[in-house]
Write a protein that holds these residues in place. Structure first.
Motif, PDB file in Angstrom:
ATOM      1  N   ALA A  48       1.047  -1.066  -0.004  1.00 31.33           N
ATOM      2  CA  ALA A  48      -0.064   0.216  -0.071  1.00 31.33           C
ATOM      3  C   ALA A  48       0.803   1.125  -0.161  1.00 31.33           C
ATOM      4  CB  ALA A  48      -0.806  -0.126   1.136  1.00 31.33           C
ATOM      5  N   CYS A  49       0.644   2.390  -0.641  1.00 34.43           N
ATOM      6  CA  CYS A  49       1.194   3.513  -0.828  1.00 34.43           C
ATOM      7  C   CYS A  49       0.168   4.830  -0.883  1.00 34.43           C
ATOM      8  CB  CYS A  49       2.199   3.589  -1.774  1.00 34.43           C
ATOM      9  SG  CYS A  49       3.318   4.883  -1.946  1.00 34.43           S
ATOM     10  N   GLU A  50       0.190   5.755  -0.011  1.00 32.73           N
ATOM     11  CA  GLU A  50      -0.419   6.636  -0.533  1.00 32.73           C
ATOM     12  C   GLU A  50       0.545   8.057  -0.396  1.00 32.73           C
ATOM     13  OE1 GLU A  50      -4.259   7.892   1.674  1.00 32.73           O
ATOM     14  OE2 GLU A  50      -4.038   5.904   2.509  1.00 32.73           O
ATOM     15  N   ILE A  51       0.210   9.026  -1.234  1.00 34.37           N
ATOM     16  CA  ILE A  51       1.104  10.130  -1.443  1.00 34.37           C
ATOM     17  C   ILE A  51       0.424  11.154  -1.739  1.00 34.37           C
ATOM     18  CG2 ILE A  51       3.003  11.236  -2.445  1.00 34.37           C
ATOM     19  CD1 ILE A  51       4.428   8.380  -3.306  1.00 34.37           C
ATOM     20  N   ASP A  52       0.401  12.254  -0.745  1.00 29.61           N
ATOM     21  CA  ASP A  52      -0.154  13.523  -1.347  1.00 29.61           C
ATOM     22  C   ASP A  52       1.058  14.407  -1.605  1.00 29.61           C
ATOM     23  OD1 ASP A  52      -1.467  15.930  -1.411  1.00 29.61           O
ATOM     24  OD2 ASP A  52      -2.358  16.094   0.554  1.00 29.61           O
ATOM     25  N   LEU A  53       1.301  14.787  -2.821  1.00 25.40           N
ATOM     26  CA  LEU A  53       2.612  15.477  -3.005  1.00 25.40           C
ATOM     27  C   LEU A  53       2.675  16.908  -2.752  1.00 25.40           C
ATOM     28  CD1 LEU A  53       5.564  14.589  -3.938  1.00 25.40           C
ATOM     29  CD2 LEU A  53       4.794  14.990  -6.403  1.00 25.40           C
ATOM     30  N   ARG A  54       2.760  17.393  -1.441  1.00 28.11           N
ATOM     31  CA  ARG A  54       2.767  18.753  -1.194  1.00 28.11           C
ATOM     32  C   ARG A  54       3.310  18.865   0.193  1.00 28.11           C
ATOM     33  NH1 ARG A  54      -1.437  19.761   2.403  1.00 28.11           N
ATOM     34  NH2 ARG A  54      -2.955  18.251   2.540  1.00 28.11           N
ATOM     35  N   PRO A  55       3.862  20.003   0.651  1.00 27.25           N
ATOM     36  CA  PRO A  55       4.202  20.163   2.261  1.00 27.25           C
ATOM     37  C   PRO A  55       3.218  20.057   3.153  1.00 27.25           C
ATOM     38  CG  PRO A  55       5.475  21.763   0.776  1.00 27.25           C
ATOM     39  CD  PRO A  55       4.588  21.009  -0.111  1.00 27.25           C
ATOM     40  N   GLY A  56       3.131  19.213   3.937  1.00 25.96           N
ATOM     41  CA  GLY A  56       1.998  18.783   4.851  1.00 25.96           C
ATOM     42  C   GLY A  56       1.178  17.562   4.250  1.00 25.96           C
ATOM     43  N   GLY A  57       1.363  17.135   3.012  1.00 24.46           N
ATOM     44  CA  GLY A  57       0.842  16.124   2.625  1.00 24.46           C
ATOM     45  C   GLY A  57       1.251  14.570   3.296  1.00 24.46           C
ATOM     46  N   ARG A  58       0.776  13.575   2.947  1.00 24.92           N
ATOM     47  CA  ARG A  58       1.057  12.112   3.499  1.00 24.92           C
ATOM     48  C   ARG A  58       2.320  11.743   2.455  1.00 24.92           C
ATOM     49  NH1 ARG A  58      -2.611   9.534   5.678  1.00 24.92           N
ATOM     50  NH2 ARG A  58      -4.166  11.118   5.541  1.00 24.92           N
ATOM     51  N   PHE A  59       2.997  10.748   3.415  1.00 27.50           N
ATOM     52  CA  PHE A  59       3.750   9.800   2.660  1.00 27.50           C
ATOM     53  C   PHE A  59       3.863   8.597   3.380  1.00 27.50           C
ATOM     54  CE2 PHE A  59       7.320   7.204   1.044  1.00 27.50           C
ATOM     55  CZ  PHE A  59       7.558   7.559  -0.188  1.00 27.50           C
ATOM     56  N   ASP A  60       2.707   7.520   3.161  1.00 28.25           N
ATOM     57  CA  ASP A  60       2.523   6.379   3.799  1.00 28.25           C
ATOM     58  C   ASP A  60       2.498   5.281   2.827  1.00 28.25           C
ATOM     59  OD1 ASP A  60       1.364   8.354   5.485  1.00 28.25           O
ATOM     60  OD2 ASP A  60      -0.618   7.884   5.335  1.00 28.25           O
ATOM     61  N   THR A  61       3.155   4.291   3.574  1.00 32.42           N
ATOM     62  CA  THR A  61       3.462   2.947   2.896  1.00 32.42           C
ATOM     63  C   THR A  61       3.247   1.868   3.956  1.00 32.42           C
ATOM     64  OG1 THR A  61       5.787   2.933   3.428  1.00 32.42           O
ATOM     65  CG2 THR A  61       5.278   3.876   1.487  1.00 32.42           C
ATOM     66  N   THR A  62       2.876   0.688   3.307  1.00 29.22           N
ATOM     67  CA  THR A  62       2.839  -0.565   4.356  1.00 29.22           C
ATOM     68  C   THR A  62       3.714  -1.707   3.513  1.00 29.22           C
ATOM     69  OG1 THR A  62       0.723  -0.070   5.014  1.00 29.22           O
ATOM     70  CG2 THR A  62       1.336  -2.291   5.070  1.00 29.22           C
ATOM     71  N   MET A  63       4.677  -2.011   4.220  1.00 28.53           N
ATOM     72  CA  MET A  63       5.526  -3.044   3.707  1.00 28.53           C
ATOM     73  C   MET A  63       5.184  -4.474   4.376  1.00 28.53           C
ATOM     74  SD  MET A  63       9.521  -1.656   4.347  1.00 28.53           S
ATOM     75  CE  MET A  63       9.989  -0.234   3.358  1.00 28.53           C
ATOM     76  N   ARG A  64       5.055  -5.618   3.324  1.00 27.58           N
ATOM     77  CA  ARG A  64       4.901  -6.906   3.872  1.00 27.58           C
ATOM     78  C   ARG A  64       6.167  -7.614   3.722  1.00 27.58           C
ATOM     79  NH1 ARG A  64       0.390  -8.990   0.715  1.00 27.58           N
ATOM     80  NH2 ARG A  64      -1.197  -7.585   2.154  1.00 27.58           N
ATOM     81  N   SER A  65       6.332  -8.571   5.234  1.00 32.43           N
ATOM     82  CA  SER A  65       7.602  -9.336   5.075  1.00 32.43           C
ATOM     83  C   SER A  65       7.146 -10.737   4.281  1.00 32.43           C
ATOM     84  CB  SER A  65       7.786  -9.792   6.626  1.00 32.43           C
ATOM     85  OG  SER A  65       6.768 -10.659   6.982  1.00 32.43           O
ATOM     86  N   PRO A  66       8.041 -11.592   4.152  1.00 36.43           N
ATOM     87  CA  PRO A  66       8.072 -12.588   3.299  1.00 36.43           C
ATOM     88  C   PRO A  66       6.885 -13.801   4.084  1.00 36.43           C
ATOM     89  CG  PRO A  66      10.434 -12.306   3.369  1.00 36.43           C
ATOM     90  CD  PRO A  66       9.791 -11.105   4.002  1.00 36.43           C
ATOM     91  N   GLU A  67       6.888 -13.344   5.108  1.00 38.45           N
ATOM     92  CA  GLU A  67       5.984 -14.318   6.108  1.00 38.45           C
ATOM     93  C   GLU A  67       4.643 -13.596   6.275  1.00 38.45           C
ATOM     94  OE1 GLU A  67       9.978 -14.565   6.714  1.00 38.45           O
ATOM     95  OE2 GLU A  67       9.124 -12.975   7.473  1.00 38.45           O
ATOM     96  N   GLY A  68       4.456 -12.542   5.542  1.00 39.42           N
ATOM     97  CA  GLY A  68       3.162 -11.856   5.621  1.00 39.42           C
ATOM     98  C   GLY A  68       2.774 -10.896   6.321  1.00 39.42           C
TER      99      GLY A  68
END
Length: 160
Positions: A48-68
């Motif tokens: 998952a990734c959400e980016i609001d490309l402006r100062p104050g905007g979000r840079f959110d990611t979700t990483m998943r390990s090989p084990e889930g």
């Protein structure tokens, strides 16, 4: 391009020249669908990734390990200079709202993209509050992980 001073006692730097155009590196960093294709070093993935490309905007990611197991990360964009500089921090969420975390360590990432012949001079700096956070990030494999992710970014950018 703004110069960001590096403190060798607190900061980690990955600097490389890559053979893809700066605009492709920028696009890979700022397009959520593309970030999901390279951001996590394999065998991990970004689901998952959400980016609001402006100062104050979000840079959110979700990483998943090989084990889930999933590891969400929220961040706030501080600087978004089109095509050249992206700065975001895990110390704040969208709207410059401070974040309280029980584990890990906050850091600020400075991504600098400069034309270099037919390619790009790429500099990623992770800024830490103290030496122990820098050490933890280094021991987690900063150079190996961010280097592998950059290799994946370049591979993806070559297809754009």
């Amino acid at each position: 391009m703004t110069a960001y001073p590096v403190n060798p006692d607190l900061d980690l730097v990955l600097e490389r020249r890559v053979d893809v155009a700066p605009e492709l590196v920028w696009r890979a960093w700022t397009t959520p669908e593309l970030v999901m294709g390279w951001f996590s070093p394999k065998p991990w993935s970004t689901v998952a990734c959400e980016i609001d490309l402006r100062p104050g905007g979000r840079f959110d990611t979700t990483m998943r390990s090989p084990e889930g197991q999933e590891f969400p990360s929220s961040g706030c964009i501080l600087v978004a200079d089109e095509g050249s500089t992206l700065v975001f921090t895990s110390a704040m969420g969208a709207g410059f709202r401070p974040i309280v975390t029980a584990d890990g360590f906050p850091f600020t990432a400075v991504i600098q993209i400069e034309p270099d012949g037919a390619g790009t001079k790429y500099t990623a700096t992770a800024i830490h509050a103290d030496a122990s956070a820098k050490k933890s990030h280094e021991e987690m494999g900063f150079h190996e992980g961010w280097g592998a992710a950059l290799d994946q970014l370049v591979e993806l950018a070559r297809t754009l």
